[in-house]
Write an enzyme that holds these catalytic residues in place. Structure first.
Site, PDB file in Angstrom:
ATOM      1  N   LYS A 191      84.219  40.613  11.838  1.00 31.52           N
ATOM      2  CA  LYS A 191      85.175  41.042  12.847  1.00 31.52           C
ATOM      3  C   LYS A 191      84.531  42.135  13.682  1.00 31.52           C
ATOM      4  O   LYS A 191      84.142  43.183  13.158  1.00 31.52           O
ATOM      5  CB  LYS A 191      86.439  41.554  12.166  1.00 31.52           C
ATOM      6  CG  LYS A 191      87.486  42.066  13.130  1.00 31.52           C
ATOM      7  CD  LYS A 191      88.772  42.421  12.412  1.00 31.52           C
ATOM      8  CE  LYS A 191      89.803  42.973  13.356  1.00 31.52           C
ATOM      9  NZ  LYS A 191      91.007  43.410  12.644  1.00 31.52           N
ATOM     10  N   LYS A 244      85.692  36.608  14.271  1.00 30.27           N
ATOM     11  CA  LYS A 244      86.676  37.078  15.232  1.00 30.27           C
ATOM     12  C   LYS A 244      86.047  38.108  16.141  1.00 30.27           C
ATOM     13  O   LYS A 244      85.384  39.000  15.639  1.00 30.27           O
ATOM     14  CB  LYS A 244      87.836  37.683  14.449  1.00 30.27           C
ATOM     15  CG  LYS A 244      88.881  38.350  15.278  1.00 30.27           C
ATOM     16  CD  LYS A 244      89.924  38.942  14.383  1.00 30.27           C
ATOM     17  CE  LYS A 244      90.899  39.674  15.261  1.00 30.27           C
ATOM     18  NZ  LYS A 244      91.810  40.465  14.522  1.00 30.27           N
TER      19      LYS A 244
HETATM   20  C1  PBG Z   1      94.290  44.197  12.622  1.00 33.14           C
HETATM   21  C2  PBG Z   1      94.191  43.018  13.502  1.00 33.14           C
HETATM   22  C3  PBG Z   1      93.855  43.000  14.864  1.00 33.14           C
HETATM   23  C4  PBG Z   1      93.925  41.659  15.268  1.00 33.14           C
HETATM   24  C5  PBG Z   1      94.294  40.906  14.169  1.00 33.14           C
HETATM   25  N1  PBG Z   1      94.430  41.766  13.082  1.00 33.14           N
HETATM   26  C6  PBG Z   1      93.597  44.084  15.839  1.00 33.14           C
HETATM   27  C7  PBG Z   1      92.558  45.086  15.666  1.00 33.14           C
HETATM   28  O1  PBG Z   1      91.645  44.981  14.849  1.00 33.14           O
HETATM   29  O2  PBG Z   1      92.683  46.061  16.401  1.00 33.14           O
HETATM   30  C8  PBG Z   1      93.626  41.175  16.647  1.00 33.14           C
HETATM   31  C9  PBG Z   1      94.166  39.848  16.999  1.00 33.14           C
HETATM   32  C10 PBG Z   1      94.149  39.517  18.439  1.00 33.14           C
HETATM   33  O3  PBG Z   1      93.637  40.238  19.320  1.00 33.14           O
HETATM   34  O4  PBG Z   1      94.693  38.453  18.742  1.00 33.14           O
HETATM   35  N2  PBG Z   1      95.445  44.181  11.847  1.00 33.14           N
END
Ligand code: PBG
Length: 320
Positions: A191, A244
């Site tokens: 991520k 991601k």
């Molecule tokens: C954190 C989380 C995030 C997303 C999914 N889980 C945001 C982040 O890391 O700030 C992002 C998902 C998206 O942008 O669609 N709980």
């Protein structure tokens, strides 16, 4: 002469040799569930996506099931936030109530929970703050509490998204010790610290109040490190490995596909959705075709599961 055009001549020939096909079973649909009553708020930067309170969510779930979407990914938006995000393991919390509600009324749906703290902490970071940074190891203890309360409420799968080291091992052990040996973990393994999450942070009310997430999420410049992250999660017992965001990271999806035999998931994030919706609304692009081409590219890159806000729209196109 070598003629690659022979197999492109007709619609049916192209169908016969098509290498990648999207199907509705590939999709996981994210849902934002807010504590309270009578809430159905459109998220401005994500047209078509809403935050629902539980008393208003049935219409949405009826549609999801009617379109044959099989799985949802839940995000809870609580009213109470504190420094540790203690509400994440409240057995009567919004996430736990949502799990029970969906499993009771829509038993065919696979309920996956996002395991994180950023929507539940008053500082918006993904764990406990110590010395202006998220403290890894004390956060793991809270992750275990959160996961246990999700699975006790009936979650079918958990998806930790906080990027703390040792998360998968901590979760696998707490699940196994409590007889949830068959609950799979979908790890947000790779991520990146990405600007593509912008609209989500409005949706989930989870923007960090200070600093950013670069001490725990990955540097977008790094490719080898993605394999390190995924290797650790694989060794610690992750069942599904996720990358991601998706579109700017198709190379990483392919790297993981080539290196691991476990299923690879792609998270087609909020910013990717918002850009296409915005340009389509202006008439600058064909939104439907770009949606299908984007999803196809994620699958072609190697993802067999795609978490996407387009799940309903794409399912409708596939049904045509
Ligand atoms: C954190 C989380 C995030 C997303 C999914 N889980 C945001 C982040 O890391 O700030 C992002 C998902 C998206 O942008 O669609 N709980």
């Amino acid at each position: 002469m070598n003629r690659t055009r022979r197999l492109r001549k007709t619609h049916s020939l192209r169908n016969l040799v098509r290498e990648t096909k999207l199907q509705v079973e590939d999709f996981i649909y994210p849902l934002f569930i807010e504590e309270g009553k009578n809430i159905e708020t459109e998220i401005v930067s994500m047209p078509g996506i809403k935050r629902f309170s539980l008393d208003r969510i049935s219409k949405e779930l009826d549609e999801v099931v009617a379109l044959d979407i099989q799985a949802v990914l839940l995000f809870g938006i609580p009213t109470h936030k504190d420094a540790e995000g203690t509400e994440t393991w409240n057995e009567k919390g919004i996430m736990q109530e949502a799990i029970r509600f969906i499993k009771k009324n829509y038993p065919s749906l696979t309920v996956i929970t996002d395991v994180c703290f950023c929507e539940y902490t008053n500082h918006g970071h993904c764990g406990i703050i110590f010395d202006n940074d998220v403290d890894n190891d004390s956060t793991l203890t809270n992750i275990q509490k959160q996961v246990l309360s999700h699975v006790k409420a009936g979650a079918d799968m958990v998806a930790p998204s906080g990027m703390m080291d040792g998360t998968i091992e901590a979760i696998r052990s707490v699940l196994d010790e409590n007889n949830f040996v068959n609950t799979p973990i979908m790890a947000y393994s790779v991520k990146y610290a990405s600007a593509f999450y912008g609209p989500f942070r409005d949706a989930a009310d989870s923007a960090p109040a200070f600093g950013d997430r670069r001490t725990y999420q990955m540097d977008p410049a790094n490719r080898n490190e993605a394999l390190v992250e995924a290797t650790y999660d694989d060794m610690e017992g992750a069942d599904i490995l996720m990358v991601k965001p998706a579109l700017s990271y198709l190379d990483i999806i392919r790297d993981l596909k080539n290196s691991f035999d476990k299923p690879i998931a792609a998270y087609n994030v909020s910013g990717e959705y918002a850009m296409v919706k915005a340009a389509a609304a202006k008439g600058w692009i064909d939104g439907e075709r770009i949606m299908m081409e984007s999803l196809l590219s994620m699958k072609r890159a190697g993802a067999s599961l795609i978490i996407t806000y387009w799940a309903k729209d794409a399912a409708r196109v596939l049904k045509k």
